[in-house]
Design a protein around this motif. Structure first.
Motif: not given
Length: 513
Positions: A43-67
């Motif tokens: 499945y395609p997706g950002p490389f960083a997201a394949k490695l760790s949930d830190a990808y989602n956590g980073y954008y959740a911290f920035k409050r921009q995950l929906h964008i």
């Protein structure tokens, strides 16, 4: 006697090197597996997201995950691998397969919601039977029937907002109203009254105003913990922060005071949540609820019921102030239907089709929960199919509400506020509409939300005319025409800042208040 410590140091250094090498080897193997051999590797997706949930956590911290999730859909397509074990979809089929499905539940990460983590609530329960029983019980407090009984109390609180606006107009110097702030105060006052017949008096006093920054911080960290569960351990450190600990303690003490005050009264003294669940407290029946569970439910019911409508109320006034045609059309509908403000009641608003269309279009463009509501399948021998894809066991899936609400396939010209799209009775539009989620775990408070929003908008437009006044730092973007949201699990925002004027002679009845 001299001791040669060189061999000892060398051995220690060698041990550290071996440990470091072992760690590097483990991480390399883990990353290689996640990228090339994992069941979701195709499945395609950002490389960083394949490695760790830190990808989602980073954008959740920035409050921009929906964008960022919507941008990922535009880049990678309808299905995006957005975490080592996560897939996020952007289709009506996925919306139905994931949420209208008795065989899916919330992941363990939802334990991040609420201060009593050991007690499952209607918002966090994984067990379907526990959730169903709790929803049937608590849902009775926010049903359409309950709202008909609660409506006079709602009018009293809304009238406080109307009088606040009226008095701001009469001041010698013109002032503006921050609709996010006023909508939030109204929402939490209504939540306290609906839950335990307790008036927080946020609209008129500052005594309990500490509740708002406390819950804002709680929503923020809950969002980070939900999308990056590993950081849940950080909550221990967070709880040691003096300011956060003080606010949290104040909030929990207030909840205890609210509950104890109500339980000293007769159960029928107020029409509220307590009057509905009182007979089930400490019941031995299957739907029984312990006092500790009532406390846990209360800590989440108050923010859930109080925060749901603030986004829709703030956003609808933003969109109306930016779209003259929509503003005039809605004003004409309300002004032609009523002859006095006292006539504006829930049943009489049912015929205001354009008002409902404006509300739905607002909920589409600025949903109260804009992000991803993750789900996973119960262990089963039956395959879990989402939009034609067989989902491997252990995979967490979801639909980003913001993405599907701005999907051109379902909502042509998605950045345009066009209430008329809801008057065409287009089934595709309805199927892709999920501001309160859908299915058995969807928000039970829709009836309350629609009633509150309808009454506030109709009453304000009956008594006043308004226009938007630009403020620095406002998140409402006049250039894009979209009321901008921050993904804080619920939505955070600022403004619009409105300047009001009396509408004709309609405010005369307010002079005596």
């Amino acid at each position: 006697m001299m001791v040669n410590i060189t061999p000892i140091c060398s051995q220690g250094f060698a041990a550290v090197c071996c440990g470091f090498a072992a760690l590097i080897t483990y991480l390399s193997l883990r990353l290689t597996y996640n990228v090339f051999f994992h069941p979701l590797s195709s499945y395609p997706g950002p490389f960083a997201a394949k490695l760790s949930d830190a990808y989602n956590g980073y954008y959740a911290f920035k409050r921009q995950l929906h964008i960022i999730t919507r941008q990922n859909h535009l880049t990678y397509g309808t299905i995006v691998r957005q975490g080592p074990n996560k897939l996020v979809f952007n289709s009506v089929a996925a919306l139905q397969d994931i949420y209208r499905n008795d065989n899916t539940t919330k992941p363990k990460a939802y334990i991040a919601l609420g201060p009593r983590l050991s007690i499952p609530t209607i918002f966090t329960a994984q067990d379907r039977q526990v959730h169903r029983a709790r929803r049937q019980l608590i849902g009775r407090a926010i049903s359409e029937r309950s709202m008909r009984i609660f409506e006079p109390t709602m009018h009293d609180q809304i009238d406080l907002l109307i009088r606040h606006i009226f008095h701001s107009i009469k001041r010698p110097q013109s002032t503006t109203i921050n609709m996010t702030e006023r909508a939030r105060l109204l929402g939490f006052d209504l939540a306290g009254l609906l839950a335990f017949g307790y008036d927080l008096n946020l609209q008129t006093q500052e005594k309990n105003s500490f509740v708002l920054p406390m819950l804002e911080a709680g929503f923020f960290w809950s969002s980070v913990f939900l999308h990056w569960p590993l950081t849940r351990k950080f909550s221990i450190t967070l709880a040691t922060l003096k300011v956060f600990r003080r606010l949290r303690s104040q909030y929990l003490s207030l909840v205890e005071h609210i509950i104890s005050s109500r339980t000293k009264q007769d159960k029928n003294a107020q029409h509220d949540l307590y009057s509905i669940v009182a007979d089930e407290l400490d019941s031995s029946g299957p739907d029984g609820i312990r006092a500790s569970e009532l406390w846990a439910e209360a800590t989440l019911f108050l923010p859930a019921a109080g925060d749901t409508t603030k986004t829709a109320l703030a956003a609808i006034f933003f969109y109306l102030s930016q779209n003259v045609h929509c503003y005039n059309t809605l004003a004409n509908e309300i002004h032609s239907k009523f002859t006095s403000g006292s006539q504006i009641r829930g049943p009489s608003l049912a015929g205001c089709q354009y008002l409902r269309a404006c509300i739905d279009e607002t909920l589409r463009m600025s949903p109260p929960v804009a992000g991803i509501l993750w789900r996973e399948a119960y262990p089963s021998e039956q395959p879990f199919i989402v939009d034609g894809h067989m989902i491997p066991h252990g995979t967490v899936v979801g639909v980003n509400i913001y993405s599907i609400h701005y999907n051109k396939e379902y909502f042509p010209d998605p950045y345009t506020f066009r209430p008329e799209r809801w008057l065409d009775d287009a089934k595709t539009v309805r199927d892709a509409f999920a501001p309160f989620s859908v299915g058995p775990r969807g928000c039970a408070g829709k009836a309350m939300a629609y009633l509150e929003i309808s009454l506030v908008v109709a009453k304000i437009m009956w008594y006043f005319d308004f226009r938007s006044v630009a403020k620095s730092g406002s998140h409402g973007s006049e250039s894009t025409g979209v009321f901008e949201l921050l993904d804080n699990f619920t939505s955070s925002h600022e403004g619009p800042h409105l300047e009001f004027q009396q509408r004709g002679e309609h405010c005369k009845e307010l002079d005596s208040t």
